[in-house]
Design a protein around this motif. Structure first.
Motif: not given
Ligand code: ADP
Length: 795
Positions: A556-568, A645-655
């Protein structure tokens, strides 16, 4: 009768007498003073031996005072037999006048008052007086001299004993005057001669003299061995050692020893050494011949390995490729039975491939031909890539995979391929030996201070018995190597890992408890590379707010951090209990949903969500260890991400959320690109060609290098897949000609089953843009083509 006496009545005569007396007394006093001060005893006797005078020194010598001696016979100062004989000596002298002592002086023995005796020197003088003959003796105590003499004698005796006791002879020789002392043994050693000059030849003698001169000039001790021919014609080796006395004279004192036995041994040794040296030379010659032979054999072995690798991989490539195409239903739909059978075929082929690769690798390492590259390796990408390799099997076994936090920009200098090989081996074992529902973690500890990086692969698997821990690193060793083998494997993986770690100069540890799990730790030296922060191209996103429903805090923390990096902004819930309320109040743009939750499954929650008109439109990204992409899609989830989860996965999903058109491949689009496949193997043409064609690409086939050059020229393909081993003209030549023929830009992938060190470099330097070792996974090939062509379009 006249007398010479002065007339006492004559006053002048009386004065003369008086004067004379005074003078006499003065003389006496003077004499007495002299006699009292001299150290020697002085005794005067009459012819009968009666002592008439004794000076004070007598007391020191004999213990009697002069007064005690006056009037006594001198006999009392003599021990027997002189004492009794003394009267006789005197009488004889009076009669014969043959002196034994008088005027001669000799050593006699004195007797002290206390009865002790001592040596003394006695000199006697005779004087005729008016009172008759008087004898005055001067006596000197010789005790000290005698003691010194005795000591000297004892020393000499000891020295002589010592010298005669040793096997060495002693010499004392004056180099200038030639004066010499030689001990009996020295003379004996020289066969009766009193010098070595007659025993040795000129050169030997010159050698000895030179050593003697050196000794006198520089103080260097003499130590020479000379070959002496004794008068008996016997040949002996003499060792002469000596040192200068250092008293300014040219004296040298030393010893002579017979070293014939030692010298013979030495000579024998020298002979042996020279024989040995000859033998060593001989063996070295033989060895270098053998080495050359070995080198020839070794390069033959390399060639054999390369050929074998080619021969074995080519048919395997076809088997795997055709199998993959069949599985994908390219040749028509398959029933479940066929699918299962094909799966077995594929698994066996992959197993065979792994085996071949391992054996080739081990052979290479054993032949000392493993050379490690040093290139910048992004640790995060490396871990992600290793995990993606084992993820399907882990998901299949419902094993939870976790990876420690790794700095996205951590770059180390290492050999990426070999590092990956190590990690994949350890991770694959972890998956293999961990039962369903277990956990596996990959932890990375960069240690920049020590220029090291540590990787840990830990599992909750079956564990390894302690007595087997050392064995598992030996080739072909498996813990349950008995008949009832439960786990597949070759027993080569850990042997490879340990050799590779060794080649890296790193260390490998294993810690395991039977039934609980195992932990493999490797520490590898690495120099920190320049951690150039990678420029992350962030696709624009409309997402501003998210709800994370995840019971694992780290995830959960990891996800939150990745999102925060995108100002989410994001809110985390551990269960779905209050999720609908939160959704209604917060109205996030997206839900990130774990499937395995404590209160209900993620699927169930999605169903509830879809039934709620207020929030049913909020898109869901499923984030789970369960790789159920189709099920997620059926449930209406927008995207499915498989953990870790990788940061790339999140990036791709957001895109994709923001731009639903973004797709990884476009299988159904009309053929846009033309691929030239230069390949002589029909099975490969069929496999690769068919597969690519079915994925919307136009395929041209060239079966020789010459054809490839022609087609490249006439058809101007968008990309060329070039097999490097083809009849007539090989791929290297073909690439060079294509490049030279004006097509410097067309991407060319070298497709080769050579898989030997240096192949990649050879292909790239021939002009290829990329190198893809066979057997290639068709899907990976397609991705590579797609990336290359899309990339080219973007430029
Ligand atoms: P393979 O896995 O092909 O049998 P390896 O050399 O990789 O060969 O491993 C040797 C043996 O070590 C395995 O057969 C297994 O008995 C034991 N082993 C390796 N890794 C683990 C692990 N993570 N858990 C339990 N046993 C293991």
């Amino acid at each position: 009768m006249s007398t010479s006496r002065p007339d006492t009545n004559d006053p002048s005569a009386r004065a003369e007498v008086h004067e004379l007396r005074a003078e006499i007394r003065a003389n006496e006093v003077r004499h007495q003073a002299i006699l009292d001060t001299i150290v020697d005893a002085v005794i005067t006797i009459d012819p009968e031996g009666t002592i008439l005078f004794a000076n004070v020194a007598v007391e020191r010598l004999f213990g009697y005072t002069p007064e005690e001696l006056l009037g006594a016979n001198v006999r009392i100062l003599m021990p027997e037999p002189d004492r009794s004989a003394h009267d006789g000596y005197l009488k004889k002298y009076r009669e014969t006048h043959v002196a034994k002592i008088i005027g001669i002086g000799r050593r006699v023995v004195g007797l002290r008052k206390d009865g002790s005796t001592f040596p003394l020197h006695l000199a006697v003088s005779e004087a005729k007086t008016k009172r008759g003959l008087l004898y005055t003796g001067i006596l000197r105590d010789l005790s000290e001299e005698v003691r010194a003499e005795q000591e000297l004698h004892a020393t000499k005796e000891r020295l002589e004993l010592a010298v005669s006791g040793t096997a060495e002879g002693i010499f004392d020789w004056n180099r200038v005057t030639g004066e010499r002392y030689l001990s009996a043994r020295a003379i004996e050693l020289m066969g009766g001669k009193e010098g070595i000059a007659d025993l040795v030849d000129e050169a030997e003698y010159a050698k000895f003299l030179a050593a003697a001169d050196q000794c006198l000039v520089n103080g260097t001790p003499i130590d020479v061995r000379v070959r002496a021919t004794l008068p008996t014609n016997e040949v002996r080796w003499l060792r002469i050692r000596g040192t200068g006395v250092g008293d300014g004279s040219a004296r040298i004192v030393g010893s002579i020893g017979d070293v014939t036995t030692e010298q013979s041994a030495l000579q024998a040794l020298e002979e042996m050494a020279s024989t040995l040296a000859e033998r060593v030379q001989e063996r070295t010659r033989e060895l270098s011949l053998a080495n050359e032979e070995l080198e020839r054999a070794s390069s033959a072995k390399d060639e054999f390995l390369a050929n074998m690798s080619h021969e074995l991989r080519t048919p395997l490539n076809a088997i795997l490729g055709l199998g993959e195409a069949l599985m994908e239903g390219i040749y028509g739909p398959l029933n479940a039975e066929q699918q299962r059978t094909l799966k077995t075929v594929e698994e066996s082929a992959r197993h065979l491939l792994a085996l071949i690769n391992d054996i080739l690798d081990l052979a290479k390492i054993n032949a000392g031909r493993l050379e490690l590259d040093s290139e910048p390796v992004n640790v995060f990408d490396l871990c992600a890539s290793c995990l993606s390799y084992i993820r399907p099997e882990a998901i299949h076994k419902k094993i939870y995979l976790s990876v420690s936090e790794v700095d996205r920009d951590l770059v180390v200098q290492s050999d990426a391929r070999r590092l990956k090989q190590i990690l994949i081996n350890l991770l694959s074992n972890a998956v293999k030996f961990t039962p369903v529902g277990g956990r596996i973690s990959l932890t990375v500890w960069p240690k920049p201070d020590a220029d090291e990086i540590e990787f840990q692969v830990e599992d909750t698997g079956i564990g390894i018995p302690e007595d087997k821990l050392a064995e598992i690193f030996l080739p072909f060793r498996q813990v349950d190597s008995g008949h009832s083998r439960q786990y597949e494997g070759t027993g080569l993986g850990l042997a490879l890992v340990s050799r590779l770690v060794e080649a890296f100069g790193g260390s490998l540890r294993v810690h395991s408890n039977l039934g609980t799990g195992s932990k493999f730790t490797i520490v590898l030296p690495c120099v920190d590379g320049v951690a150039e922060p990678e420029e992350v191209l962030l696709a624009p996103t409309n997402v501003r707010k998210a709800l994370i429903i995840e019971d694992s805090k780290p995830d959960a923390d990891r996800l939150q951090r990745f999102l925060k990096e995108r100002n989410i902004e994001s809110v985390i819930l551990r269960t779905t209990e209050t999720a609908l309320d939160v959704l209604r109040s917060d109205r996030p743009d997206v839900i990130l949903l774990d499937l395995l939750l404590p209160n209900e499954s993620g699927w169930r929650f999605i169903e509830r969500l879809r039934d709620d008109p207020e929030v049913c439109d909020i898109p869901v990204i499923v984030v789970s260890v369960v790789d159920e992409q189709p099920q997620s899609a059926r449930q209406g989830a927008a995207i499915h991400i498989t953990k870790p989860i990788t940061r790339e996965d999140i990036e791709r999903a957001l895109a994709r959320l923001s731009n639903p058109e973004v797709k990884e491949t476009a299988p159904d689009s009309p053929p846009k690109h033309t691929i030239l496949l230069a390949e002589d193997n029909e099975a490969n043409i069929l496999t690769i060609g068919d597969y690519l064609r079915r994925h919307g690409l136009r395929i041209l086939v060239a079966r020789t290098g010459v054809e490839a050059v022609d087609l490249a020229h006439s058809e101007k393909p968008d990309l060329i897949l070039m097999d490097m081993q083809m009849p007539q003209m090989d791929g290297f030549e073909a690439i060079k000609r294509i490049r030279a023929g004006g097509q410097s830009e067309v991407p060319i992938f070298a497709l080769t089953a050579l898989a030997m060190r240096g192949d990649r470099e050879r292909c790239l330097s021939a002009g290829a843009n990329d190198y893809i070792p066979k057997p290639v996974r068709l899907k990976d090939l397609l991705t590579a083509i797609d990336e290359r062509l899309n990339g080219r379009e973007r430029v």
